[in-house]
Design an enzyme around this catalytic site. Structure first.
Site, PDB file in Angstrom:
ATOM      1  N   ARG A  14       0.820  -1.217   0.000  1.00  0.00           N
ATOM      2  CA  ARG A  14       0.000   0.000   0.000  1.00  0.00           C
ATOM      3  C   ARG A  14       0.849   1.259   0.000  1.00  0.00           C
ATOM      4  O   ARG A  14       0.568   2.205  -0.745  1.00  0.00           O
ATOM      5  CB  ARG A  14      -0.947   0.010   1.204  1.00  0.00           C
ATOM      6  CG  ARG A  14      -2.027  -1.049   1.126  1.00  0.00           C
ATOM      7  CD  ARG A  14      -2.860  -1.100   2.389  1.00  0.00           C
ATOM      8  NE  ARG A  14      -1.991  -1.401   3.512  1.00  0.00           N
ATOM      9  CZ  ARG A  14      -2.206  -1.005   4.766  1.00  0.00           C
ATOM     10  NH1 ARG A  14      -3.254  -0.269   5.063  1.00  0.00           N
ATOM     11  NH2 ARG A  14      -1.375  -1.329   5.716  1.00  0.00           N
ATOM     12  N   ASN A  55      -6.052  -2.755   2.194  1.00  0.00           N
ATOM     13  CA  ASN A  55      -6.039  -4.207   2.323  1.00  0.00           C
ATOM     14  C   ASN A  55      -7.472  -4.706   2.435  1.00  0.00           C
ATOM     15  O   ASN A  55      -8.323  -4.036   3.013  1.00  0.00           O
ATOM     16  CB  ASN A  55      -5.272  -4.632   3.583  1.00  0.00           C
ATOM     17  CG  ASN A  55      -3.779  -4.500   3.435  1.00  0.00           C
ATOM     18  OD1 ASN A  55      -3.250  -4.449   2.334  1.00  0.00           O
ATOM     19  ND2 ASN A  55      -3.084  -4.440   4.554  1.00  0.00           N
TER      20      ASN A  55
END
EC number: 3.6.1.7
Length: 90
Positions: free
Chosen positions: A15, A33
């Site tokens: 990320r 996520n």
């Protein structure tokens, strides 16, 4: 673009690396996520920049092992609240 990335993509800095790659390319959006172990993202920006980010997603950061990148070309309500040039980690 709505994107779902599968493989070893959680716990490897995906990320944060995705956010850095997006900002380098001038792409706004978000990444998060998912409970199933995948990473989900929404990208908004000029098509060449988004395409370059999608290419990046296929490899991700060095520790990632991407097995698939699913892309849906769609506008979502979730992108309209993101200021241009902003990229969120959710």
């Amino acid at each position: 673009m709505h994107v779902r990335i599968t493989g070893v993509v959680q716990g490897v800095g995906y990320r944060y690396s995705c956010r850095a790659a997006a900002l380098e390319r001038g792409v706004s959006g978000w990444v998060r996520n998912r409970p199933d172990g995948s990473v989900e993202a929404v990208f908004r920006g000029p098509r060449p920049a988004v395409d370059a980010l999608l290419t990046w997603c296929e490899a991700g950061p060095p520790a990632a092992r991407v097995t698939a990148v699913e892309v849906t070309d769609e506008a979502t309500a979730e992108t309209s609240s993101i200021p241009g040039g902003a990229f969120e980690i959710r």
